[in-house]
Design an enzyme around this catalytic site. Structure first.
Site, PDB file in Angstrom:
ATOM      1  N   HIS A 168       0.837  -1.383  -0.046  1.00 38.50           N
ATOM      2  CA  HIS A 168       0.137   0.030  -0.168  1.00 38.50           C
ATOM      3  C   HIS A 168       1.118   1.291  -0.084  1.00 38.50           C
ATOM      4  O   HIS A 168       0.234   2.261  -0.113  1.00 38.50           O
ATOM      5  CB  HIS A 168      -1.013   0.118   1.121  1.00 38.50           C
ATOM      6  N   ASP A 198       0.242  -7.721   1.378  1.00 34.30           N
ATOM      7  CA  ASP A 198       0.165  -6.374   1.467  1.00 34.30           C
ATOM      8  C   ASP A 198       2.166  -6.174   1.518  1.00 34.30           C
ATOM      9  O   ASP A 198       2.437  -5.316   2.396  1.00 34.30           O
ATOM     10  CB  ASP A 198      -0.135  -5.851   2.909  1.00 34.30           C
ATOM     11  N   SER A 306       4.699   2.835   7.808  1.00 33.31           N
ATOM     12  CA  SER A 306       4.440   1.612   7.164  1.00 33.31           C
ATOM     13  C   SER A 306       5.488   1.326   6.287  1.00 33.31           C
ATOM     14  O   SER A 306       6.158   1.755   5.527  1.00 33.31           O
ATOM     15  CB  SER A 306       3.254   2.175   6.225  1.00 33.31           C
TER      16      SER A 306
END
Length: 366
Positions: A168, A198, A306
């Site tokens: 992402h 992911d 992230s």
């Protein structure tokens, strides 16, 4: 019984009553007042006595015991009790001394340090040593597309420039820029993606001699283990936080939509959408999602972490940080921040997917 009477003018000492029996030490010159029996049964006669203390100069003689043989002297029960207590006291005392010695010889477990992989000294440990050893292997990633800009982090896994991050973070990006810990920047391209996990693998163009991180074993992670997180929250490159593993095998659902990982140009107000326990956090996850088992940590994570690293105290990567929980009422605003609930993809999941990513990846949920 007939007593031996000394002749006139003579003063011969009387033989002590026990002196004629074998198996006992010779009596002292002067009869003591209080004999003491040792634990082995031997009678010890204290010094002292004599004519000046009202005792005769020698022991008195007694006849041979009835039966003409020798008999063993019966030790009084009180003396046996004293001997037993003395023996137990000696044993306890020796045991205590052994325990004290053993404790003094063993090193204190609380002061034992764990050697950090890549540390400059074999004796260094702790968060500072982990940060110093691993920070050169963590990068900031800026992914730009027509819909906005995404800022995240990544972990260098080869000296030639392979970097692991979240899907992402780079999903739908037209250009990707990587900023290293020394401030230098390079462009990167996508090698492969796996939306179902992911994960994404990118590679820096023309890179060599980079410091790869050491990938650990997430199967050995335990609740309560101390961990360190390194990433670029809100674009603050190389930020280090620490905490513990607070839970394992959490079902976390994240978006696979290309637009969901984007921030507004300039960063600072980004969304980090994910779903946990039926609730959506940090923005709408959209219609396309994937769920995976995550490591939960209370190390502070914020938008921009992230794709960064969750590290054990040996300096090994045990997870890729991927989501955070925020209790802010307006979860799309910059007020959304960490409250100590972050989630990471176990590094064993990453290692198992590397061949697939190097081959271009598989986006089964696309």
């Amino acid at each position: 019984m007939t007593e031996n009477t000394p002749r006139t003018g003579d003063h011969e000492p009387q033989q002590h009553p026990y002196g004629a029996w074998s198996g006992y030490p010779a009596p002292p010159t002067h009869r003591p007042q209080d004999p003491v029996t040792t634990p082995s049964g031997i009678t010890v006669w204290p010094g002292g006595g004599g004519a000046g203390h009202g005792h005769p100069a020698g022991p008195a003689a007694v006849p041979t015991p009835p039966g003409g043989g020798h008999r063993k002297r019966r030790v009084p029960r009180s003396a046996l009790l004293i001997a037993a207590v003395a023996a137990v006291s000696a044993l306890v005392g020796g045991g205590t001394a052994a325990l004290v010695t053993d404790a003094a010889e063993k090193p204190d477990a609380a002061t034992t340090t764990t050697t950090v992989v890549g540390a400059t000294s074999s004796k260094t440990g702790g968060v500072a040593a982990v940060a110093a050893a691993v920070s050169p292997s963590i990068v900031e990633i800026s992914a730009t597309s027509g819909s906005g800009q995404s800022t995240g982090s990544g972990v260098i896994i080869t000296s030639g420039g392979e970097i692991i991050t979240n899907n992402h973070v780079i999903s739908g990006a037209d250009t990707i820029k990587v900023t290293f810990s020394d401030g230098s920047k390079k462009s990167a391209t996508v090698v492969g993606t796996d939306r179902s996990k992911d994960l994404a693998l990118i590679k820096v163009s023309g890179a060599s001699g980079l410091r790869p991180a050491t990938l650990g074993d997430s199967s050995g992670v335990r609740v309560g283990d101390q961990v360190v997180a390194i990433g670029s929250p809100e674009g603050l490159t190389g930020t280090v936080t620490s905490g513990i593993v607070s839970a394992l095998d959490r079902d976390v659902t994240v978006s696979t939509d290309e637009s969901q990982g984007q921030q507004a140009p300039g960063g600072g107000r980004g969304q980090w959408p994910f779903e946990f326990g039926g609730g959506q956090y940090n923005g709408d996850v959209g219609s396309s999602t994937t769920t995976y088992k995550a490591i939960q940590t209370d190390a502070s994570l914020n938008p921009g972490n992230s794709g960064g690293a969750l590290i054990n105290m040996k300096g090994q990567i045990i997870g890729i940080n991927s989501a955070m929980y925020s209790s802010a009422s307006d979860q799309n605003s910059s007020s959304a921040g960490s409250i100590g609930l972050g989630f990471s993809i176990p590094i064993n999941t990453v290692k198992a997917d590397l061949d697939n990513l190097r081959a271009g990846g598989s986006d089964s949920n696309a």
